[in-house]
Design an enzyme around this catalytic site. Structure first.
Site, mmCIF file in Angstrom:
data_model
loop_
_atom_site.group_PDB
_atom_site.id
_atom_site.type_symbol
_atom_site.label_atom_id
_atom_site.label_comp_id
_atom_site.label_asym_id
_atom_site.label_seq_id
_atom_site.Cartn_x
_atom_site.Cartn_y
_atom_site.Cartn_z
ATOM 1 N N ASP A 121 13.096 109.930 -6.316
ATOM 2 C CA ASP A 121 12.781 110.028 -4.888
ATOM 3 C C ASP A 121 13.345 108.855 -4.094
ATOM 4 O OD1 ASP A 121 11.379 110.665 -2.466
ATOM 5 O OD2 ASP A 121 9.687 111.418 -3.636
ATOM 6 N N HIS A 158 13.021 113.930 -3.608
ATOM 7 C CA HIS A 158 12.126 113.827 -2.452
ATOM 8 C C HIS A 158 11.392 115.136 -2.132
ATOM 9 C CE1 HIS A 158 10.720 111.638 1.023
ATOM 10 N NE2 HIS A 158 11.278 112.451 1.893
ATOM 11 N N SER A 161 6.597 112.620 3.471
ATOM 12 C CA SER A 161 7.623 111.751 4.054
ATOM 13 C C SER A 161 7.131 111.158 5.377
ATOM 14 C CB SER A 161 8.933 112.545 4.205
ATOM 15 O OG SER A 161 10.029 111.685 4.363
#
Length: 290
Positions: free
Chosen positions: A239, A266, A101
């Site tokens: 995601d 995610h 991320s």
């Protein structure tokens, strides 16, 4: 072997952990998400230590690291400097980098400084363009019930993102696009103590959906062609870092591979832990065998 301690970086000390079974593989350093989150949810990746040293560190301002009051520290450039300082302190002359991320924002920016000894980089659920991320979340929101969309829009426009109704609407989003485990792990909820919302607010903003912080203009897509080491892009099918955008980043990066975890959002490292460790572990071994 498990080692932990603190490293002096610009602005304070960061907490690190190193797991090493003395198997001789090239170390992998893990860059957690956020900004202002921690390594708490990523601890399962220490399983990679059967083949190589695994290094976690909580970025300055969160986790078990120092939390200085100086708000000028919360800039991408300082986090890039911090990563270089951690590498130097731990004598990581050769290293793989795995960012998740926001950790991919950091990893990409660091790689574009052309550091020596980076054998590969893994972009897990990447955010390599804040404008693209924001655009994708607007599309994701449209997949949710109308009343959830309306609540999120209304709270953002009125600046009431600290209310219970916004939190509840965000939880619906999170169940769809962040972590689809049901029930949601209790231990994961406990990790909120390691987060620092101030860092997130200054760099990103009060919510996931609209970037108002100092990363608002961040976009390195035009420079992905400059990443010279082997690169793996991964994301979950559901995601918030969408498969379409993740594949687009991969198409811009030479010597890159792209893989989707079909049953994840995610957090595939939690949602499909065996599959995730298998893919990451095999990729790192493949690169080490060159």
């Amino acid at each position: 072997m498990h080692e932990e301690g603190y490293i002096e970086v610009t602005g304070g000390r960061v907490s690190y952990q190193k797991f090493d079974n003395n198997t001789g593989g090239t170390p992998v350093i893990i860059l957690h998400g956020g900004p202002g989150s921690s390594c708490y949810s990523l601890q399962g990746l220490k399983e990679l230590a059967k083949d190589r040293p695994v290094i976690f560190y909580d970025q300055l301002g969160c986790g078990k690291s120092d939390r200085p009051a100086d708000k000028s520290l919360w800039r991408l450039e300082r986090f890039v400097e911090e990563l270089a300082q951690v590498r130097q302190a731990l004598n990581l002359d050769e290293v793989h980098i795995l960012g998740h991320s926001w950790g991919t924002t950091l990893a990409a920016t660091y790689c574009l400084t052309k550091p020596s000894g980076v054998k590969s980089v893994i972009f897990s659920s990447p955010c390599l363009s804040a404008p693209l991320w924001e655009k994708d979340q607007k599309l994701n929101l449209k997949k949710l019930p109308i009343e959830v969309q309306a609540t999120i829009t209304r709270c953002e426009e009125s600046g009431t993102t600290d209310t219970r109704e916004f939190k509840e609407a965000t939880e619906v989003f999170n169940k769809n696009f962040v972590c689809r485990l049901d029930p949601f792990p209790e231990w994961l909820k406990q990790g909120s103590q390691f987060k620092n919302p101030e860092v997130y607010n200054i760099m990103w903003g009060p919510s996931e959906f609209t970037v108002l912080g100092n990363l608002k203009e961040f976009d390195c897509t035009l420079r992905l062609k400059e990443i010279e080491c082997p690169t793996l892009y991964t994301c979950g099918r559901y995601d918030e870092a969408t498969p379409e955008t993740t594949q687009y980043y991969s198409s811009l990066t030479p010597d890159s591979k792209f893989l989707v975890f079909e049953n994840s959002a995610h957090m595939p490292y939690l949602e499909e832990p065996k599959g995730y460790l298998h893919v990451i572990g095999n990729y790192l071994k493949e690169i080490d065998s060159y």
